[in-house]
Design an enzyme around this catalytic site. Structure first.
Site, short mmCIF file in Angstrom:
data_model
loop_
_atom_site.label_atom_id
_atom_site.label_comp_id
_atom_site.label_asym_id
_atom_site.label_seq_id
_atom_site.Cartn_x
_atom_site.Cartn_y
_atom_site.Cartn_z
N THR A 135 0.82 -1.21 0.00
CA THR A 135 0.00 0.00 0.00
C THR A 135 0.85 1.26 0.00
OG1 THR A 135 -1.66 -1.22 1.25
CG2 THR A 135 -1.90 1.16 1.17
N GLU A 136 0.37 2.27 -0.74
CA GLU A 136 1.04 3.57 -0.82
C GLU A 136 0.03 4.68 -0.53
OE1 GLU A 136 4.12 2.10 -4.35
OE2 GLU A 136 2.82 3.85 -4.68
N PRO A 137 0.48 5.89 -0.26
CA PRO A 137 -0.46 6.98 0.03
C PRO A 137 -1.50 7.19 -1.06
CG PRO A 137 1.75 7.64 0.64
CD PRO A 137 1.89 6.32 -0.05
N GLY A 138 -1.13 6.96 -2.32
CA GLY A 138 -2.07 7.15 -3.42
C GLY A 138 -2.54 5.86 -4.06
N SER A 141 -6.29 -0.29 -2.81
CA SER A 141 -6.81 -1.55 -3.34
C SER A 141 -6.36 -1.83 -4.77
CB SER A 141 -8.35 -1.53 -3.29
OG SER A 141 -8.79 -1.46 -1.96
N THR A 167 2.67 -4.03 8.01
CA THR A 167 2.56 -4.81 9.24
C THR A 167 3.93 -5.34 9.65
OG1 THR A 167 0.30 -5.47 8.68
CG2 THR A 167 1.45 -6.80 10.32
N SER A 327 -7.54 -18.95 -6.98
CA SER A 327 -7.71 -17.50 -6.87
C SER A 327 -9.16 -17.13 -6.53
CB SER A 327 -7.29 -16.83 -8.18
OG SER A 327 -7.44 -15.43 -8.08
N GLU A 377 -5.02 -7.17 2.78
CA GLU A 377 -4.94 -8.26 1.79
C GLU A 377 -6.07 -8.16 0.76
OE1 GLU A 377 -2.34 -11.00 1.62
OE2 GLU A 377 -1.63 -9.13 2.49
#
Length: 400
Positions: A135-138, A141, A167, A327, A377
């Protein structure tokens, strides 16, 4: 055909996991919830025990690092490390989700390594405690929106970017960083890299204060001109092979998160039943729900939801052990278990009234801890989108 009984070879191991949860994790649950960012020193002894079980072969799948897709046996039935991992995680999260996520050498990054690393990399990173940074600031999902870059420079990749909500990012030995080799190519150019914590250019900017899983630290990490050896790229550097290798990580880790949710929800159900019984509410499995009290009917509905999540989680793990593409099932399990755990833990607080809302019991804590299990996740909405694409035969471009 899946036999829903716990495989005989795992029963002793699962019982050991439950004993650890009952005698070590749950008794320390409130302590480390209140003492956020304090390292749970009790976990060092537990991690050493898990390492010993893994080395002896008696603890196959003892935690995240045990997860690896294997080929099916000739008879088509394998009960392997994926199934044993979800079973043990359910028991441990019956004790405490945050403490499980704090276990040394059992991070989600370890699952990423186990999922896509070469045999040489598996050996080289054996014993490393790895977090996972996506995950990044921008970019949350939609992993295709990753902006962290990896530029090849001689015998190293140079990484630049910022990762949030990592985490165990402050405690781990290494971080599995997702970065793009070429932003113009979208998902196809995204690869994962093992970055050791002492690598120049990697810094832990801060630790977050959170609603739940407070025993587990959650970090923001910055990468500036961070040089990572080319041999630390997980899987293939070939862009033509696309995003599939990286996404295989999720097929293995989503059932693990589903198992966390199942374990946490089970803890809430068991305590709630005890409290309802003490209050004189009887739950009768032989009578129709409309002939029972509203509290009993609500409890029975929650149990049915929990069992559905439990079975989906077992199915996703079993399929991975048997070399079957999972999946769809991994996303179904994650979506169902994450939402079910949220619903159950909050409803248990409601059913038990002031006892559930106070800190006298752990019900209010479990309701806080469970929220993240529907988010990380891949959020609930993303899982539903993946399921829809799989069922309808649509690509990510055709169904957004």
């Amino acid at each position: 055909m899946i036999n829903l009984e716990t495989p005989r070879k795992f029963r002793a191991f699962v019982n050991q996991a439950h004993q650890v949860a009952a005698e070590m994790l749950r008794p320390n649950s409130r302590r480390y919830d209140l003492a956020e960012h304090e390292y749970p020193v009790e976990l060092d002894m537990l991690a050493a025990m898990v390492d010993g079980l893994g080395a002896s072969g008696t603890g196959s799948g003892a935690g995240a690092s045990g997860v690896r897709r294997t080929a099916a046996a000739e008879d088509g039935v394998v009960n392997g490390s994926n199934l044993s991992s979800v079973l043990s995680i359910m028991e441990m999260c019956w004790g405490d989700v945050g403490l499980l996520l704090s276990m040394p050498r059992q991070g989600l990054g370890n699952s990423a390594i186990a999922s896509v690393a070469s045999d040489e990399q598996l050996q080289r990173f054996d014993g490393v405690w790895a977090a996972m940074a996506i995950t990044e600031p921008g970019c949350g999902s939609d992993s295709a929106g990753i902006q962290t870059t990896a530029r090849l420079d001689g015998d190293a990749y140079v990484l630049d970017g910022e990762k949030i909500f990592v985490t165990a990012g402050g405690r781990c030995d290494a971080v599995v960083v997702w970065a793009t080799l070429d932003k113009s190519l979208g998902r196809a150019a995204i690869k994962s890299f093992v970055v050791m914590k002492d690598t120049p250019g990697m810094t832990v900017e801060r630790l977050e204060h959170k609603l739940g899983i407070r025993a587990s630290d959650t970090a923001t990490i910055r990468l500036e001109n961070c040089r990572v050896p080319v041999e630390n790229l997980l899987g293939s550097a070939d862009i033509d092979k696309g995003f599939a290798g990286v996404m295989q990580t999720f097929d293995n880790t989503r059932p693990l998160v589903a198992a966390m949710a199942v374990g946490c929800a089970r803890a809430s159900l068991e305590l709630t039943r005890e409290l309802l019984s003490e209050a004189g509410v009887q739950i009768d499995y032989d009578r129709p729900v409309h002939l029972q009290s509203a509290a009993a009917a609500t409890y029975l509905a929650m149990e049915a939801d929990w069992e559905a999540a439990y079975l989906l989680t077992l199915q996703a793990a079993w399929m991975a052990d048997n070399g079957q593409p999972n999946s769809l099932q991994a996303s179904m399990a994650k979506a169902k278990a994450g939402r079910t755990a949220n619903d159950i833990t909050l409803r248990c607080v409601e059913l038990t009234g002031t006892l559930g809302y106070s800190e006298h019991h752990l019900l209010e804590k479990w309701s806080r801890d469970s929220k993240i299990l529907d988010i990380f996740e891949g959020t609930q909405q993303i899982q539903q989108l993946i399921v829809a694409r799989r069922l309808l035969g649509k690509t990510s471009a055709e169904l957004k």
